[in-house]
Enzyme design. Structure first.
Site, PDB file in Angstrom:
ATOM      1  N   GLY A   1       0.850  -1.196   0.000  1.00  5.53           N
ATOM      2  CA  GLY A   1       0.000   0.000   0.000  1.00  5.53           C
ATOM      3  C   GLY A   1       0.883   1.242   0.000  1.00  5.53           C
ATOM      4  N   GLY A   2       0.287   2.393   0.272  1.00  2.49           N
ATOM      5  CA  GLY A   2       1.036   3.649   0.224  1.00  2.49           C
ATOM      6  C   GLY A   2       2.233   3.643   1.141  1.00  2.49           C
TER       7      GLY A   2
ATOM      8  N   PHE B   1     -11.782  19.712   4.355  1.00  2.00           N
ATOM      9  CA  PHE B   1     -12.060  18.393   4.913  1.00  2.00           C
ATOM     10  C   PHE B   1     -12.350  18.537   6.399  1.00  2.00           C
ATOM     11  CE2 PHE B   1     -11.785  13.914   3.816  1.00  2.00           C
ATOM     12  CZ  PHE B   1     -11.896  13.989   2.443  1.00  2.00           C
TER      13      PHE B   1
ATOM     14  N   GLN C   1     -12.168   4.021  14.404  1.00  2.00           N
ATOM     15  CA  GLN C   1     -13.020   5.078  13.833  1.00  2.00           C
ATOM     16  C   GLN C   1     -14.170   4.545  12.970  1.00  2.00           C
ATOM     17  OE1 GLN C   1     -11.528   7.923  10.531  1.00  2.00           O
ATOM     18  NE2 GLN C   1     -11.759   9.179  12.340  1.00  2.00           N
TER      19      GLN C   1
ATOM     20  N   HIS D   1     -16.653   5.893  10.212  1.00  2.00           N
ATOM     21  CA  HIS D   1     -16.845   7.022   9.308  1.00  2.00           C
ATOM     22  C   HIS D   1     -18.343   7.259   9.171  1.00  2.00           C
ATOM     23  CE1 HIS D   1     -16.802   9.491   5.754  1.00  2.00           C
ATOM     24  NE2 HIS D   1     -15.484   9.510   5.747  1.00  2.00           N
TER      25      HIS D   1
ATOM     26  N   LEU E   1     -17.675   3.388   1.276  1.00  2.00           N
ATOM     27  CA  LEU E   1     -17.510   4.756   1.742  1.00  2.00           C
ATOM     28  C   LEU E   1     -17.957   5.811   0.737  1.00  2.00           C
ATOM     29  CD1 LEU E   1     -16.156   6.135   4.235  1.00  2.00           C
ATOM     30  CD2 LEU E   1     -14.315   6.691   2.665  1.00  2.00           C
TER      31      LEU E   1
ATOM     32  N   GLU F   1     -15.682  11.968   2.737  1.00  2.00           N
ATOM     33  CA  GLU F   1     -15.957  13.261   3.339  1.00  2.00           C
ATOM     34  C   GLU F   1     -15.805  14.381   2.307  1.00  2.00           C
ATOM     35  OE1 GLU F   1     -14.363  13.013   7.334  1.00  2.00           O
ATOM     36  OE2 GLU F   1     -13.545  14.992   6.948  1.00  2.00           O
TER      37      GLU F   1
ATOM     38  N   ARG G   1     -15.008  13.223  12.564  1.00  2.00           N
ATOM     39  CA  ARG G   1     -15.845  12.057  12.265  1.00  2.00           C
ATOM     40  C   ARG G   1     -16.517  11.454  13.486  1.00  2.00           C
ATOM     41  NH1 ARG G   1     -11.659   9.416   7.913  1.00  2.00           N
ATOM     42  NH2 ARG G   1     -12.178  10.961   6.331  1.00  2.00           N
TER      43      ARG G   1
ATOM     44  N   HIS H   1     -14.122   2.034   9.805  1.00  2.00           N
ATOM     45  CA  HIS H   1     -13.295   2.644   8.780  1.00  2.00           C
ATOM     46  C   HIS H   1     -11.802   2.593   9.036  1.00  2.00           C
ATOM     47  CE1 HIS H   1     -12.415   5.265   5.478  1.00  2.00           C
ATOM     48  NE2 HIS H   1     -11.940   6.231   6.242  1.00  2.00           N
TER      49      HIS H   1
ATOM     50  N   ARG I   1      -8.968  10.032  14.068  1.00  2.00           N
ATOM     51  CA  ARG I   1      -8.164  10.559  12.962  1.00  2.00           C
ATOM     52  C   ARG I   1      -8.973  11.559  12.135  1.00  2.00           C
ATOM     53  NH1 ARG I   1      -7.845   9.498   7.548  1.00  2.00           N
ATOM     54  NH2 ARG I   1      -8.943   7.507   7.546  1.00  2.00           N
TER      55      ARG I   1
HETATM   56  C1  LIG Z   1     -12.648   3.458   1.406  1.00  2.00           C
HETATM   57  C2  LIG Z   1     -11.546   4.192   2.081  1.00  2.00           C
HETATM   58  C3  LIG Z   1     -11.288   5.517   1.772  1.00  2.00           C
HETATM   59  C4  LIG Z   1     -10.254   6.204   2.413  1.00  2.00           C
HETATM   60  N1  LIG Z   1     -10.018   7.510   2.076  1.00  2.00           N
HETATM   61  C5  LIG Z   1      -8.976   8.163   2.642  1.00  2.00           C
HETATM   62  C6  LIG Z   1      -8.642   9.496   2.240  1.00  2.00           C
HETATM   63  O1  LIG Z   1      -9.264  10.075   1.364  1.00  2.00           O
HETATM   64  N2  LIG Z   1      -7.617  10.112   2.846  1.00  2.00           N
HETATM   65  C7  LIG Z   1      -6.883   9.497   3.817  1.00  2.00           C
HETATM   66  O2  LIG Z   1      -5.949  10.110   4.328  1.00  2.00           O
HETATM   67  N3  LIG Z   1      -7.156   8.230   4.201  1.00  2.00           N
HETATM   68  C8  LIG Z   1      -8.186   7.551   3.622  1.00  2.00           C
HETATM   69  N4  LIG Z   1      -8.458   6.257   4.007  1.00  2.00           N
HETATM   70  C9  LIG Z   1      -7.551   5.566   4.919  1.00  2.00           C
HETATM   71  C10 LIG Z   1      -6.311   5.119   4.166  1.00  2.00           C
HETATM   72  O3  LIG Z   1      -6.615   4.891   2.825  1.00  2.00           O
HETATM   73  C11 LIG Z   1      -5.718   3.838   4.745  1.00  2.00           C
HETATM   74  O4  LIG Z   1      -5.553   3.978   6.115  1.00  2.00           O
HETATM   75  C12 LIG Z   1      -4.367   3.574   4.097  1.00  2.00           C
HETATM   76  O5  LIG Z   1      -4.486   3.567   2.701  1.00  2.00           O
HETATM   77  C13 LIG Z   1      -3.733   2.292   4.562  1.00  2.00           C
HETATM   78  O6  LIG Z   1      -2.538   2.156   3.839  1.00  2.00           O
HETATM   79  P1  LIG Z   1      -1.433   1.125   4.269  1.00  2.00           P
HETATM   80  O7  LIG Z   1      -0.243   1.381   3.406  1.00  2.00           O
HETATM   81  O8  LIG Z   1      -1.250   1.166   5.718  1.00  2.00           O
HETATM   82  O9  LIG Z   1      -2.073  -0.288   3.932  1.00  2.00           O
HETATM   83  P2  LIG Z   1      -3.003  -0.832   2.735  1.00  2.00           P
HETATM   84  O10 LIG Z   1      -3.124   0.112   1.607  1.00  2.00           O
HETATM   85  O11 LIG Z   1      -4.232  -1.346   3.358  1.00  2.00           O
HETATM   86  O12 LIG Z   1      -2.148  -2.036   2.198  1.00  2.00           O
HETATM   87  C14 LIG Z   1      -1.878  -3.180   2.974  1.00  2.00           C
HETATM   88  C15 LIG Z   1      -0.914  -4.048   2.213  1.00  2.00           C
HETATM   89  O13 LIG Z   1      -0.492  -5.098   3.051  1.00  2.00           O
HETATM   90  C16 LIG Z   1      -0.583  -6.322   2.379  1.00  2.00           C
HETATM   91  N5  LIG Z   1      -0.798  -7.378   3.371  1.00  2.00           N
HETATM   92  C17 LIG Z   1      -1.654  -7.370   4.427  1.00  2.00           C
HETATM   93  N6  LIG Z   1      -1.530  -8.510   5.124  1.00  2.00           N
HETATM   94  C18 LIG Z   1      -0.577  -9.244   4.510  1.00  2.00           C
HETATM   95  C19 LIG Z   1      -0.009 -10.531   4.736  1.00  2.00           C
HETATM   96  N7  LIG Z   1      -0.367 -11.305   5.760  1.00  2.00           N
HETATM   97  N8  LIG Z   1       0.919 -10.970   3.868  1.00  2.00           N
HETATM   98  C20 LIG Z   1       1.322 -10.214   2.802  1.00  2.00           C
HETATM   99  N9  LIG Z   1       0.815  -9.000   2.538  1.00  2.00           N
HETATM  100  C21 LIG Z   1      -0.116  -8.528   3.390  1.00  2.00           C
HETATM  101  C22 LIG Z   1      -1.719  -6.139   1.401  1.00  2.00           C
HETATM  102  O14 LIG Z   1      -1.594  -7.052   0.313  1.00  2.00           O
HETATM  103  C23 LIG Z   1      -1.503  -4.692   0.963  1.00  2.00           C
HETATM  104  O15 LIG Z   1      -0.558  -4.609  -0.065  1.00  2.00           O
HETATM  105  C24 LIG Z   1      -9.481   5.550   3.381  1.00  2.00           C
HETATM  106  C25 LIG Z   1      -9.731   4.216   3.691  1.00  2.00           C
HETATM  107  C26 LIG Z   1     -10.761   3.555   3.062  1.00  2.00           C
HETATM  108  C27 LIG Z   1     -11.030   2.129   3.463  1.00  2.00           C
END
Ligand SMILES: Cc1cc2nc3c(=O)[nH]c(=O)nc-3n(C[C@H](O)[C@H](O)[C@H](O)COP(=O)(O)OP(=O)(O)OC[C@H]3O[C@@H](n4cnc5c(N)ncnc54)[C@H](O)[C@@H]3O)c2cc1C
Length: 583
Positions: free
Chosen positions: A13-14, A114, A234, A236, A246, A249, A280, A351, A393
């Site tokens: 992810g990010g 926001f 949280q 939402h 979702l 917002e 929220r 959320h 958050r």
């Molecule tokens: C619908 C939605 C909208 C959102 N909108 C916003 C927004 O507009 N602005 C904002 O700031 N935040 C927003 N959020 C929150 C934010 O997007 C998330 O908190 C954030 O993207 C999480 O990123 P991350 O890198 O922590 O993990 P994620 O993007 O969830 O990625 C997790 C990664 O871990 C990997 N993984 C997990 N478990 C395992 C495992 N056991 N083995 C191997 N790989 C694994 C997955 O494959 C994935 O690649 C939103 C969340 C949602 C759900």
């Protein structure tokens, strides 16, 4: 199979990808259970907060203030300062890496309002969210993934990590199952970063993707690492009714309003200044209040099935098409509602995890209230709790958390791997993982995983939701204890090795149960209301006793949870002193 890398990052992810960018001279493996661009970050719609001041005056200190206050003061203020200061540079890094942000007329990054983001320490809303339509997260993932490929990062897609390897108190690798073949692999590394995201799937109504099962948190917890502030979860306010998907917002940032069953825009009554853009936790509670006082819209009569509306009709077709294209499509596709002419049924949806694996501001995982780090182990993103979100958050503050602390963790690992050599693997590194898999494949206990999962999700939605009280939390705890026992009796139909998704889902369900267990223990113990944790039986915030972080440790067996507490870091500046949170 055995593989060796300087750094292993779990999660694409990010946060995982941002960390991977910081290691140009190292061998880096990114392991992910879903294809990288399908990570939940891709679902983030609204934007990423940074005080660029492109549309109106703004300062990082105002952003820090909003973050601390929005988090109801359970925020480590030194971490919030890093978040708000470095947000600006981190967003420019994304821009320079090619992220196609919306632009102002003079070509700068466009910004919008926001919830909870204000000018001049709470005077009124400010435009701070940088965005790419309502697809900001999608654009982050696409941009970063392309950059990672360019930088020769090795991706192991569809690998499910099962265990963290520790030797002599140092993290030294992970064990993963290749989903395609069922094969178990050991990854030996000098440094390991968990970037595995959240656990929204513990609730029935959630905005989270199917993959958000709390894997990283549970794996760490099983290895004796505490989970911090898990009760701070949280909801939402605007999830699509019943499905939970979702509606960002951003809809309210652009002027959308909440409407009750009597046709009243009710947020003006509760929050005259911030109205629909209050934080929220507050908006979710106002919705529940409207419903409790009989001004909701009746669903099909099941408890908790009442709802209110999000109204964007007055924004007009042009704004909706340009600024909110995806979320209006969600309403059409999932509920058959046309947002141009009808208000959209919504309810609070599970959320975001404010809690998680405790870290310092360099992403290093810490083991106790004395901030003892576990060398070689890092966490960033939603799985981590660097404690910038405290008890609640603010919108757009997660994406910025990913890029600021993903980047810091990456940079720290770059230094760590220069200064440290590999430590040997522990004896029988795959033992725990092989046993986990073989127990599930050979069990004849007759229990169904689907049953355990839906009982958990219903219980969490009914008793560990926007409002909580002792009786409900105790019942939820008993239920989860029972489900932990039932989990050991789960019997699978598919005993095969290739793409055994039933096995994978059962493993993930075990992770989810552990996260839920820590959440409910923390919630039951915390006898106050703060941010997202609202106790009907303790409706006031209690700084004298509870201005502290919860650390939940797994005992020797599943039901046995030990709670400890850790001080919140406050800085010596009167503006950040905990005050009553009124908007
Ligand atoms: C619908 C939605 C909208 C959102 N909108 C916003 C927004 O507009 N602005 C904002 O700031 N935040 C927003 N959020 C929150 C934010 O997007 C998330 O908190 C954030 O993207 C999480 O990123 P991350 O890198 O922590 O993990 P994620 O993007 O969830 O990625 C997790 C990664 O871990 C990997 N993984 C997990 N478990 C395992 C495992 N056991 N083995 C191997 N790989 C694994 C997955 O494959 C994935 O690649 C939103 C969340 C949602 C759900």
């Amino acid at each position: 199979m055995y593989q060796k890398f300087d750094v292993v990052i779990v999660g694409a992810g990010g946060s995982g990808l941002m960390a991977a960018m910081q290691l140009p001279n190292a061998s880096v493996a990114v392991l992910t259970k879903v294809y990288p661009t399908r990570s939940h970050t891709g679902a983030a719609q609204g934007g990423v907060a940074a005080a660029l001041g492109n549309k109106e005056e703004d300062h990082w200190k105002w952003h820090m203030y909003d973050t601390v206050k929005g988090g109801d003061y359970l925020v480590d203020q030194t971490a919030a300062e890093v978040l708000a200061r470095e947000a600006i540079d981190a967003v420019y890094e994304l821009e320079h890496r090619g992220l196609p942000f919306n632009r102002t007329k003079d070509g700068r990054i466009d910004q919008r309002r926001f919830g909870g983001h204000t000018r001049n320490f709470g005077e009124g809303p400010v435009m701070r969210s940088c965005y790419a339509a309502d697809r900001t997260g999608h654009m982050i993932l696409q941009t970063m993934y392309q950059n990672a490929i360019k930088n020769q990062v090795r991706f192991f897609n569809e690998y499910l990590v099962l265990d963290l390897l520790i030797n002599d108190g140092r993290a030294c690798g992970v064990v993963a199952m290749e989903i395609r073949s069922g094969e178990i692999h050991t990854f030996h590394a000098k440094a390991v970063l968990f970037a595995t995201g959240g656990y929204g799937r513990a609730w029935r109504v959630t905005s989270n993707a199917f993959a958000c099962m709390g894997d990283g948190m549970a794996i760490a917890y099983r290895r004796g690492i505490p989970l911090q502030d898990m009760e701070m979860y949280q909801f939402h306010p605007t999830g699509l009714y019943k499905v939970g998907v979702l509606l960002s917002e951003a809809a309210r940032g652009e002027g959308g309003k909440l409407l009750n069953g009597k046709g009243e825009y009710f947020m003006e009554r509760y929050m005259p200044t911030m109205k629909d853009l209050a934080p929220r936790d507050i908006v979710s509670r106002c919705i529940i209040q409207e419903i409790k006082e009989g001004r909701g819209v009746k669903g099909n009569g099941i408890v908790g099935d009442d709802y209110v509306y999000l109204d964007v009709r007055h924004l007009g077709a042009k704004t909706i098409a340009e600024k909110l294209p995806d979320i209006t499509d969600f309403a059409r596709n999932y509920l058959g509602v046309e947002p141009l002419t009808e208000p959209v049924p919504i309810q609070p949806t599970a959320h975001y995890a404010m809690g998680g694996i405790p870290t310092d501001i360099d992403g290093r995982v810490v083991l106790d209230a004395d901030w003892t780090p576990m060398p070689g182990f890092y966490a960033a993103g939603e799985v981590a709790c660097v404690s910038v979100h405290g008890a609640n958050r603010l919108g757009t503050n997660s994406l910025v958390d990913l890029i600021v602390f993903g980047r810091r963790a990456g940079k720290h690992m770059a230094k760590f791997i220069q200064e440290n050599d590999f430590v040997p693997l522990p004896s029988e590194p795959e033992g725990f993982s092989r046993e986990l898999v073989s127990r599930l494949l050979t069990s004849t206990g007759g229990e169904s995983a689907a049953n355990v999962r839906s009982t958990l999700q219903n219980e969490m939605n009914d008793k560990v939701y926007v409002e909580r009280e002792e009786k409900g939390l105790r019942t939820a705890l008993d239920t989860i204890d029972g489900l932990q026992d039932a989990y050991r009796r789960i019997q699978l139909q598919d005993k095969g090795k290739n793409f055994n998704t039933e096995l994978m889902e059962a493993i993930e369900l075990g992770f989810l149960l552990d996260c839920a267990e820590a959440t409910v223990h923390g919630a039951l113990a915390r006898q106050e209301s703060r941010g997202a944790h609202f106790r009907l039986d303790y409706p006031k915030r209690d700084d004298a006793n509870w201005l502290k972080h919860t650390l939940a440790y797994r005992g020797s067996k599943a039901h046995d949870v030990r709670l400890e507490y850790k001080d919140v870091i406050l800085i010596d500046d009167p503006i950040f002193k905990p005050k009553e949170r009124k908007y």
